[in-house]
Write a protein that holds these residues in place. Structure first.
Motif, PDB file in Angstrom:
ATOM      1  N   LEU A 285       3.606   3.332  -5.296  1.00 39.84           N
ATOM      2  CA  LEU A 285       2.183   3.681  -5.291  1.00 39.84           C
ATOM      3  C   LEU A 285       2.041   5.145  -5.699  1.00 39.84           C
ATOM      4  O   LEU A 285       2.540   6.039  -5.010  1.00 39.84           O
ATOM      5  CB  LEU A 285       1.593   3.466  -3.893  1.00 39.84           C
TER       6      LEU A 285
ATOM      7  N   TRP B 225      -2.904   6.320   0.160  1.00 38.43           N
ATOM      8  CA  TRP B 225      -2.548   4.888   0.178  1.00 38.43           C
ATOM      9  C   TRP B 225      -2.370   4.365   1.604  1.00 38.43           C
ATOM     10  O   TRP B 225      -1.784   3.294   1.795  1.00 38.43           O
ATOM     11  CB  TRP B 225      -1.266   4.672  -0.608  1.00 38.43           C
TER      12      TRP B 225
ATOM     13  N   HIS C 197      -4.143   2.824   3.652  1.00 35.85           N
ATOM     14  CA  HIS C 197      -4.643   1.472   3.921  1.00 35.85           C
ATOM     15  C   HIS C 197      -3.841   0.401   3.191  1.00 35.85           C
ATOM     16  O   HIS C 197      -3.914  -0.775   3.551  1.00 35.85           O
ATOM     17  CB  HIS C 197      -6.112   1.361   3.508  1.00 35.85           C
ATOM     18  N   GLN C 198      -3.113   0.792   2.156  1.00 33.95           N
ATOM     19  CA  GLN C 198      -2.350  -0.172   1.369  1.00 33.95           C
ATOM     20  C   GLN C 198      -0.912  -0.323   1.856  1.00 33.95           C
ATOM     21  O   GLN C 198      -0.340  -1.415   1.771  1.00 33.95           O
ATOM     22  CB  GLN C 198      -2.326   0.244  -0.112  1.00 33.95           C
TER      23      GLN C 198
ATOM     24  N   LEU D 263       0.540  -4.068   2.267  1.00 27.18           N
ATOM     25  CA  LEU D 263       1.480  -4.608   1.279  1.00 27.18           C
ATOM     26  C   LEU D 263       2.834  -4.888   1.918  1.00 27.18           C
ATOM     27  O   LEU D 263       3.501  -5.877   1.583  1.00 27.18           O
ATOM     28  CB  LEU D 263       1.640  -3.628   0.112  1.00 27.18           C
TER      29      LEU D 263
ATOM     30  N   GLN E 264      -9.358   2.814  -3.434  1.00 25.05           N
ATOM     31  CA  GLN E 264      -8.464   2.205  -2.445  1.00 25.05           C
ATOM     32  C   GLN E 264      -8.745   2.713  -1.038  1.00 25.05           C
ATOM     33  O   GLN E 264      -8.362   2.078  -0.054  1.00 25.05           O
ATOM     34  CB  GLN E 264      -6.988   2.400  -2.830  1.00 25.05           C
TER      35      GLN E 264
ATOM     36  N   PRO F 255     -10.767  -0.768   0.977  1.00 22.33           N
ATOM     37  CA  PRO F 255      -9.381  -1.203   1.121  1.00 22.33           C
ATOM     38  C   PRO F 255      -9.200  -2.710   1.204  1.00 22.33           C
ATOM     39  O   PRO F 255      -8.211  -3.237   0.676  1.00 22.33           O
ATOM     40  CB  PRO F 255      -8.916  -0.509   2.402  1.00 22.33           C
TER      41      PRO F 255
ATOM     42  N   VAL G 201      -9.431  -4.166  -2.337  1.00 18.94           N
ATOM     43  CA  VAL G 201      -8.305  -3.682  -3.140  1.00 18.94           C
ATOM     44  C   VAL G 201      -7.011  -4.330  -2.671  1.00 18.94           C
ATOM     45  O   VAL G 201      -6.207  -4.806  -3.483  1.00 18.94           O
ATOM     46  CB  VAL G 201      -8.216  -2.149  -3.071  1.00 18.94           C
ATOM     47  N   ASN G 202      -6.783  -4.363  -1.362  1.00 19.64           N
ATOM     48  CA  ASN G 202      -5.557  -4.960  -0.834  1.00 19.64           C
ATOM     49  C   ASN G 202      -5.437  -6.431  -1.202  1.00 19.64           C
ATOM     50  O   ASN G 202      -4.360  -6.902  -1.590  1.00 19.64           O
ATOM     51  CB  ASN G 202      -5.501  -4.808   0.686  1.00 19.64           C
TER      52      ASN G 202
ATOM     53  N   LEU H  15      -4.473  -6.661  -4.877  1.00 24.16           N
ATOM     54  CA  LEU H  15      -3.099  -6.226  -5.116  1.00 24.16           C
ATOM     55  C   LEU H  15      -2.094  -7.252  -4.597  1.00 24.16           C
ATOM     56  O   LEU H  15      -1.112  -7.579  -5.284  1.00 24.16           O
ATOM     57  CB  LEU H  15      -2.845  -4.870  -4.449  1.00 24.16           C
TER      58      LEU H  15
END
Length: 315
Positions: A27, A38, A40-41, A45, A296, A300, A303-304, A307
């Protein structure tokens, strides 16, 4: 659980946030941000089955910030990500970037398709190398006050942005690039920030505690490293001549907010509309209604979801 460490790669040190096991996902954040952008990602992920690594990019946060402007070319930035994959003892990865991190991701996929087998860009569309150097083209078109141009002279933007780091980060992150008090075109005798009230309220996606982390990081690191990315814009055009007209053929994804001015100007809007000419294997072009530039962090969940669906399909 997320862990952090610093690794030596490509002649510099990169601070990393890491979590999870599975196929590697890098990322890449943008300006003026951090790996923390990032937050929240990373967990989402990782919980979806991926090994997630988010560095503070070269020149940012707790990573090295080499002094020479020339140390921030697109070759150096992509070289950092190539070396990072090797340091992590992996042979392939998906790479995802937002804002300035998006050009890093797109070019990583372009330069090393053997290594980066899937790519996603947030907010900034993929490169389509124009007929001339971008800054030179702006000047020839009579434009002399775009913020890219304001960022060129070493020390000028640094002086403005570092005068009150808390106010700077409140204005940029809290307002976004669509803030009505600030334009991407610099008024004569003015600066990039415009008039930011010290007590301006933050959007609901950014807490005072989260903003404070960005502020403390930029007080410690200053703004020079990130601004040097902008000072290589024309140089990057020269360096990428061998890839003129090249396509990124790996599976790809593009996400942006409908209210992001970065995709609404004439040039970028045209690039988004014709994105398939660069990304013939694009899986989705997601424009999130009502969202701005810090996509993001702002949205979130959407976006999450995009992704994770993309990565599960292509890795």
């Amino acid at each position: 659980m997320e862990t952090t460490r610093t690794v030596a790669v490509n002649g510099i040190e990169l601070f990393l946030r890491e979590q999870g096991e599975g196929p590697l996902v890098l990322l890449c954040h943008g300006w003026p941000e951090l790996s923390y952008s990032w937050r929240h990602q990373i967990t989402a992920l990782a919980e979806a089955g991926f090994r997630v690594v988010a560095p503070d990019m070269r020149g940012f946060g707790r990573s090295s910030a080499p002094q020479p402007i020339e140390a921030y070319s697109i070759f150096d930035l992509v070289g950092d990500m190539v070396a990072l994959v090797a340091e992590l003892k992996e042979t392939r990865a998906a790479i995802i970037g937002h804002d300035w991190g998006a050009p890093v991701a797109w070019h990583a996929a372009l330069f090393r398709p053997d290594l980066f087998t899937a790519v996603a860009g947030l907010s900034v569309p993929p490169p389509w190398r124009g007929r001339g150097r971008p800054l030179e083209t702006l000047r020839k078109g009579g434009v002399t006050n775009f913020y890219w141009q304001y960022f060129q002279a070493p020390g000028v933007a640094e002086s403005e942005l570092e005068r009150d780091v808390a106010l700077t980060m409140r204005g940029i992150l809290g307002g976004g690039f669509s803030d009505p008090v600030r334009s991407l075109f610099i008024p004569e005798g003015g600066g990039f920030l415009g008039e930011v009230a010290p007590d301006r309220s933050l959007p609901d996606w950014l807490s005072e505690a989260e903003l404070a982390l960005f502020v403390e990081a930029y007080k410690a690191s200053d703004f020079r490293g990130g601004l040097n990315w902008y000072r290589n814009i024309d140089r990057n055009w020269d360096l990428t001549a061998p890839w003129h007209g090249a396509q990124i053929r790996q599976p790809s994804l593009f996400i942006a907010g409908s209210k992001d001015p970065v995709i609404s100007d004439a040039m970028s809007g045209k690039q988004v509309a014709g994105i398939e000419r660069v990304l013939p294997n694009i899986q989705q072009k997601l424009i999130i209604d009502g969202a701005g530039h810090w996509i993001q962090q702002e949205r979130p969940n959407e976006v999450n979801a995009a992704l994770i669906a993309f990565l599960k399909k292509v890795l």
